[in-house]
Design a protein around this motif. Structure first.
Motif: not given
Length: 265
Positions: A63-70, A77-85
């Protein structure tokens, strides 16, 4: 990123959490749930953790391919727009058939948590918070309890194996000596959600990761409580001390936590 973009992610996270919770319910108290391997002492990973982790990554990346995921299980790794799960926070409880665990999803912009979702699949309670817009349980507003003081307060004091037992015993001793009651329920995400909805008055633990607490800390803030800051950037990957509580006991609990000189700042 504008508010509408965050709102869309906030709604999507709640849908994903409910679907992830359905996976957890399918495994709960089954033979497959009991089949696990140990990352560390009293730190199991079950098939459900791995399946939910993959499900959430696939859904959010799609759904949000440009977002980072942790995530706890896969890393990142940290990203400007980041999901933390955390696919299942409270895996030890889950693996033993104890109904106290949750799916935790936070979305951060420039290191600041803007959306938090904690879903209890067994009680079917979804706790959600959007920064500046309050906190909710199943769509109804929630708020922290009106605590009179320590003798009126129950604190979930989480235990970490990453530090000497003496640190934890010292904390419990100080809580009891200062008229607090305490519990140790085994899920930081659930403990923070319980503070946010007024069932308990505080939560603290010496050593937690970002995926354990970011969603829950926002819940407490948006429900009128106080929550400690969690470091941004590389700090998201490190262990940190966490405290969240009603404002009436904030100073008292901070003093108790800081009294142990051996605890890291």
């Amino acid at each position: 990123m504008i508010g509408d973009d965050i709102d869309r992610r906030h709604r999507f996270a709640q849908d994903c959490a409910r679907q992830a919770g359905a996976i957890a319910r399918r495994y709960f108290r089954s033979d497959e749930a009991l089949s696990s391997f140990e990352k560390g002492r009293h730190d199991p990973v079950t098939q459900a953790d791995l399946e939910i982790d993959r499900f959430l990554i696939d859904q959010l990346a799609g759904a949000f391919p440009a977002d980072g995921i942790l995530t706890e299980e896969t890393g990142g790794s940290p990203a400007r727009h980041l999901w933390v799960i955390d696919p299942i926070d409270g895996t030890l409880n889950f693996a033993r058939g104890i109904a106290h665990f949750a799916v935790s999803i936070a979305f951060c912009v420039d290191g600041r948590t803007e959306s938090g979702v904690v879903y209890d699949p067994i009680a079917d309670e979804i706790f959600s918070a959007r920064r500046g817009q309050g906190a909710f349980c199943n769509g109804s507003p929630i708020s922290v309890r009106t605590t009179r003081g320590p003798s009126d307060a129950v604190v979930d004091a989480g235990y970490s194996l990453r530090h000497p037992t003496a640190y934890y015993l010292g904390l419990i001793g100080r809580l009891l000596a200062n008229d607090y009651a305490f519990v140790q329920n085994g899920s930081a995400a659930m403990g923070l959600a319980q503070v946010a909805c007024g069932r308990i008055d505080g939560f603290c633990e010496l050593s937690l990761k970002s995926w354990d607490v970011l969603a829950g800390l926002l819940l407490v803030e948006e429900s009128g409580g106080w929550a400690s800051d969690f470091p941004r950037g590389p700090g998201l990957l490190q262990d940190h001390k966490v405290l969240a509580c009603t404002r009436a006991i904030r100073q008292s609990l901070q003093d108790l936590l800081q009294a142990e000189q051996a605890w890291p700042a």
